[in-house]
Design a protein around this motif. Structure first.
Motif, PDB file in Angstrom:
ATOM      1  N   LYS A  14      68.410   9.970  -8.658  1.00 25.84           N
ATOM      2  CA  LYS A  14      67.531   9.485  -7.593  1.00 25.84           C
ATOM      3  C   LYS A  14      68.306   9.251  -6.297  1.00 25.84           C
ATOM      4  O   LYS A  14      69.447   8.766  -6.348  1.00 25.84           O
ATOM      5  CB  LYS A  14      66.964   8.139  -8.087  1.00 25.84           C
ATOM      6  N   ASP A  47      59.540  15.008  -5.429  1.00 21.47           N
ATOM      7  CA  ASP A  47      59.789  14.776  -6.861  1.00 21.47           C
ATOM      8  C   ASP A  47      61.260  15.037  -7.201  1.00 21.47           C
ATOM      9  O   ASP A  47      61.866  14.330  -8.005  1.00 21.47           O
ATOM     10  CB  ASP A  47      58.921  15.708  -7.729  1.00 21.47           C
ATOM     11  N   GLU A  52      63.035  13.368 -10.562  1.00 19.10           N
ATOM     12  CA  GLU A  52      62.080  13.669 -11.638  1.00 19.10           C
ATOM     13  C   GLU A  52      61.971  15.163 -11.953  1.00 19.10           C
ATOM     14  O   GLU A  52      61.253  15.566 -12.868  1.00 19.10           O
ATOM     15  CB  GLU A  52      60.676  13.166 -11.223  1.00 19.10           C
ATOM     16  N   TYR A  53      62.590  15.994 -11.166  1.00 21.69           N
ATOM     17  CA  TYR A  53      62.371  17.435 -11.284  1.00 21.69           C
ATOM     18  C   TYR A  53      63.613  18.117 -10.720  1.00 21.69           C
ATOM     19  O   TYR A  53      64.421  17.488 -10.053  1.00 21.69           O
ATOM     20  CB  TYR A  53      61.119  17.771 -10.449  1.00 21.69           C
ATOM     21  N   GLY A 276      53.672  15.420 -12.207  1.00 18.09           N
ATOM     22  CA  GLY A 276      54.792  15.149 -13.116  1.00 18.09           C
ATOM     23  C   GLY A 276      54.684  13.866 -13.931  1.00 18.09           C
ATOM     24  O   GLY A 276      55.487  13.637 -14.820  1.00 18.09           O
ATOM     25  N   GLY A 277      53.660  13.032 -13.689  1.00 19.55           N
ATOM     26  CA  GLY A 277      53.625  11.692 -14.316  1.00 19.55           C
ATOM     27  C   GLY A 277      53.305  11.710 -15.803  1.00 19.55           C
ATOM     28  O   GLY A 277      53.336  12.748 -16.459  1.00 19.55           O
TER      29      GLY A 277
END
Ligand code: BGC
Length: 361
Positions: A14, A47, A52-53, A276-277
């Motif tokens: 992140k 994202d 997350e990706y 993506g959640g």
């Protein structure tokens, strides 16, 4: 080795975004070297920024971000069909080399999952001073489109979805009249633009009030904007009339289940949001199933695009500039110098499309 500036992240980490030195790619015999003029920013970049990706190319621990792109040919050999100074947009996905679809150039239908995507999965992107690419993945852009060509990649997503709507519907005699787009972000508004070029009566539903710029863009396309904050999706046909086509582009997965219940008989729903959640919700499954079955309806998902969808996008941009001059330009609400990337990443996003201006040419 020459060095250039690039905006990179460490996939899975992140807030690891930084501008750093990276190797300036050497052109290889058959490749074209492109100077990047601008990139567009989208939810996928956000994202990847959030960890997350995204995936780094083999051998690197960082990924050069950016997949919505626009640039100018810097170096090429005589065989590419391009000349120094030509404007180009690069496609995003590259084949896995193994599956039948990739072998036939349909890498947007890769069935092994081992495809790569520039700026997203296993291949560096375009937030850099230069990139190199094989000419087969470069789309030549007429100079008249230079200010809006950065919108071509998100448009290619919409072109593929709409192409497949018509292909799938060859199952019946079908003369669609009315379409609804759910979501008034860049993808939703570009979908409305392409539907207008196809001559459909078009509605765009968004959360923003009818005074918002998004509503003005819809109006500029002679589409109707519906401000639907707090309204049930299933109430929408009461406002629009029977819906032959619905395109979902809100980025909110729960919207999909309402959208399955608003199709006219024989109507088709195309899902374009990558979500993506891990959301879980109860839904009225009997009603949804009953509506789909009794309506002979189709629901399908669509991702990425083939080079031919980029080319169709160029054609449609030309029609749009004739029929609705200046509307595409209105979608680009903020043009940031690329050193100011921190004004978008990790911030609350406003406006429609933000671009990073990398070079003036
Ligand atoms: C890009 C597509 C890509 C998809 C999934 C989207 O933001 O526009 O080209 O296939 O993300 O990675």
């Amino acid at each position: 080795m020459e060095i250039m500036k690039a905006i990179t992240i460490k996939p899975g980490v992140k807030n690891s975004i930084e501008m750093r030195d990276a190797p300036d790619p050497a052109r290889g015999d058959d490749n074209v070297k492109v100077k990047v003029l601008r990139v567009g920013l989208c939810g996928t970049d956000a994202d990847i920024y959030a960890g997350e990706y995204g995936e780094a190319p083999p051998g690197d621990d960082y990924l050069i971000l950016g997949h919505e792109n626009f640039g100018v040919v810097e170096e090429t050999n005589g065989n590419s069909g391009l000349r120094r100074g030509d404007y180009v947009v690069s496609t995003v996905r590259r084949p896995c080399g193994k599956c039948l679809n990739c072998q036939q150039g349909e890498m947007d239908f890769c069935s092994s999952g081992d495809y790569t995507e520039r700026g997203i999965k296993g291949r560096h992107g375009f937030m850099a001073e230069y990139y190199t690419e094989s000419p087969e993945y470069l789309i030549h852009i007429p100079p008249a489109l230079r200010d809006v060509a950065v919108l071509l990649e998100p448009t290619s997503i919409v072109e593929k979805g709409i192409d497949h709507i018509y292909l799938i519907q060859r199952r019946i005699s079908w003369q669609p009249k009315r379409a609804l787009v759910l979501g008034a972000g860049p993808v939703g508004l570009l979908a409305a633009a392409v539907l207008r070029v196809r001559g459909l009566e078009t509605f765009v539903a968004g959360r923003e009030p009818s005074t918002d710029l998004r509503a003005q863009v819809a109006k500029g396309l002679q589409a109707s904007y519906l401000s639907v904050d707090g309204m049930a999706i299933t109430d929408l046909p009461g406002k629009t009339g029977p819906l032959d086509i619905v395109i979902e582009a809100t980025g909110v997965s729960s919207v999909v289940f309402g959208a399955m219940q608003i199709l006219a008989p024989n109507g088709i729903l195309c899902l374009l949001s990558v979500t993506g959640g891990t959301g879980v919700r109860p839904e009225p499954t009997d009603r949804i199933n009953q509506d789909l079955v009794l309506g002979n309806n189709v629901v399908f998902g669509s991702v990425n695009a083939n080079p031919r969808h980029f080319r169709k996008g160029v054609e449609d941009f030309q029609s749009l500039e004739k029929s609705y001059p200046g509307v595409l330009q209105k979608l680009i609400t903020s043009r940031l110098p690329w050193h100011d990337y921190g004004q978008w990443f990790g911030q609350k996003r406003t406006g429609i499309k933000t671009t990073l201006e990398i070079s003036t040419g």
